[in-house]
Write an enzyme that holds these catalytic residues in place. Structure first.
Site, mmCIF file in Angstrom:
data_model
loop_
_atom_site.group_PDB
_atom_site.id
_atom_site.type_symbol
_atom_site.label_atom_id
_atom_site.label_comp_id
_atom_site.label_asym_id
_atom_site.label_seq_id
_atom_site.Cartn_x
_atom_site.Cartn_y
_atom_site.Cartn_z
ATOM 1 N N HIS A 1 0.870 -1.168 0.000
ATOM 2 C CA HIS A 1 0.000 0.000 0.000
ATOM 3 C C HIS A 1 0.906 1.217 0.000
ATOM 4 C CE1 HIS A 1 -3.634 2.354 0.670
ATOM 5 N NE2 HIS A 1 -2.824 3.163 1.344
ATOM 6 N N CYS A 2 0.778 2.032 -1.019
ATOM 7 C CA CYS A 2 1.681 3.174 -1.175
ATOM 8 C C CYS A 2 1.001 4.460 -0.714
ATOM 9 C CB CYS A 2 2.097 3.306 -2.640
ATOM 10 S SG CYS A 2 3.294 4.617 -2.899
ATOM 11 N N PRO A 3 1.491 5.055 0.364
ATOM 12 C CA PRO A 3 0.877 6.309 0.816
ATOM 13 C C PRO A 3 1.152 7.474 -0.132
ATOM 14 C CG PRO A 3 2.809 5.793 2.139
ATOM 15 C CD PRO A 3 2.588 4.622 1.231
#
Length: 183
Positions: free
Chosen positions: A54-56
């Protein structure tokens, strides 16, 4: 006495992929057996196929359907940062050569030096990230699998990556040039 006939589903199911046994886990949130290489993202609250992370920075999960775009973004960011770093070095070199000639009004400014420092650290971190993802593409791995050591060579040949095509070029084509998948 309440005799219930409800029986919860099994927690795992085994399937064979390329002569390797792979365990599928049951996702109690999504109420399904996760397909191979699928993980449940706690941030998005969805199961994501070929879950990488999950890439912020991009605000969503990176997985099967958008990994090629994420990889292209990282590569283009690497080239841009290297280009800006080279331009700043060139700018400073030209400024210093003018200083040696004692031209009036020529000096190194704080913003130029600050940009040099920021670019210096950015280049190494972004190039490192690009190199790591290039290794993952060449190995047909995900960040999640690499961190967990799912297909680590240390654990013996029975745990070899069943998704690898045993060729760097074929792995790259499979990850980056594969078919587009529906939602």
């Amino acid at each position: 006495m309440g005799t219930s006939t409800y029986r919860p589903p099994a927690r795992t199911m085994e399937v064979v992929i390329n002569k390797y046994v792979v365990k599928l886990k049951y996702c109690y949130t999504c109420k399904m057996f996760r397909p191979p290489r699928t993980s449940h993202c706690s941030v998005c609250d969805n199961c994501v196929e070929r879950f990488d992370h999950h890439c912020p920075w991009v605000g969503n999960c990176v997985g099967k359907r958008n990994y090629r775009y994420f990889y292209a973004f990282i590569l283009s960011l690497s080239f841009l940062t290297a280009f800006i770093f080279a331009c700043v070095i060139t700018h400073i070199t030209l400024r210093l050569s003018l200083l040696r000639g004692f031209k009036p009004g020529v000096s190194l400014t704080l913003p130029t030096v600050l940009e040099l420092v920021i670019c210096f650290f950015s280049v190494w971190s972004i190039l490192g990230l690009s190199g790591f993802h290039t290794y993952l593409v060449a190995s047909n791995l995900t960040t999640n699998e690499d961190i967990k050591g799912s297909w680590s060579n240390k654990r013996g040949s029975e745990f070899a990556n069943p998704y690898s095509h045993k060729s760097i070029l074929t792995n790259c084509c499979a990850v980056l040039c594969g078919p587009f998948h529906p939602r």
